[in-house]
Design a protein around this motif. Sequence first.
Motif, mmCIF file in Angstrom:
data_model
loop_
_atom_site.group_PDB
_atom_site.id
_atom_site.type_symbol
_atom_site.label_atom_id
_atom_site.label_comp_id
_atom_site.label_asym_id
_atom_site.label_seq_id
_atom_site.Cartn_x
_atom_site.Cartn_y
_atom_site.Cartn_z
ATOM 1 N N CYS A 148 -12.477 1.974 5.149
ATOM 2 C CA CYS A 148 -11.242 1.566 5.440
ATOM 3 C C CYS A 148 -10.521 1.051 3.986
ATOM 4 N N LEU A 149 -9.139 0.992 3.891
ATOM 5 C CA LEU A 149 -8.116 0.522 3.074
ATOM 6 C C LEU A 149 -7.437 -0.701 3.778
ATOM 7 N N ILE A 150 -7.315 -1.715 3.055
ATOM 8 C CA ILE A 150 -6.584 -2.986 3.619
ATOM 9 C C ILE A 150 -5.320 -3.156 2.606
ATOM 10 N N ARG A 151 -4.228 -3.138 3.526
ATOM 11 C CA ARG A 151 -2.849 -3.344 2.898
ATOM 12 C C ARG A 151 -2.321 -4.667 3.267
ATOM 13 N N PHE A 152 -1.837 -5.594 2.092
ATOM 14 C CA PHE A 152 -1.472 -6.721 2.447
ATOM 15 C C PHE A 152 -0.635 -7.110 1.500
ATOM 16 N N SER A 153 0.539 -7.979 1.943
ATOM 17 C CA SER A 153 1.625 -8.694 0.944
ATOM 18 C C SER A 153 1.799 -9.987 1.802
ATOM 19 N N GLY A 154 2.273 -10.974 1.083
ATOM 20 C CA GLY A 154 2.229 -12.254 1.694
ATOM 21 C C GLY A 154 3.492 -12.245 2.584
#
Length: 160
Positions: free
Chosen positions: A102-108
């Motif tokens: 998997c790839l995990i995308r995040f931005s606050g």
Amino acid sequence: MSKGIDDISIYNMENIEKYEVNCINEGFDYYFFSIGEKGCIKMMTQFIESPVKRIYQFRFGVIDKTTGVIDEYIVANNNDTNKILNTIVWILYNFTNRFPECLIRFSGSTKVRTRLFLMWLTRNWDFANKYFIIFGSKSNEKWVRCRYSARYSAILIKKK
């Protein structure tokens, strides 16, 4: 000896100072309790599958006592930021071990929260790159390999 966020890179991921974490919903949700000046605050992370296969959006926040859902805008102010960030990184590590493709995308939820994680990343660059392949995006979801001390609006990570 306390293993704080600034000296985390010399320790094995399993031994970092973090909160006890509970994994629910088949491993897609995690919760823990922040314990500090304001008392005991329930916090939760979620990995939400995106329309793009294998990419998960990462959510994090305080559980609202009224609604029981994550509020990504509440600031706990419990004077335990380092331990919370250690806990979040451990959760990312655990999730990517369970789902290595998997790839995990995040931005606050705010620019300040995104910047806080980027500051952690800069201080722990060698550690982060030992466990993760990290990409950053400044805009328009154009992804590049993350560079030391650079600013991004979003991060994408994958297990090494």
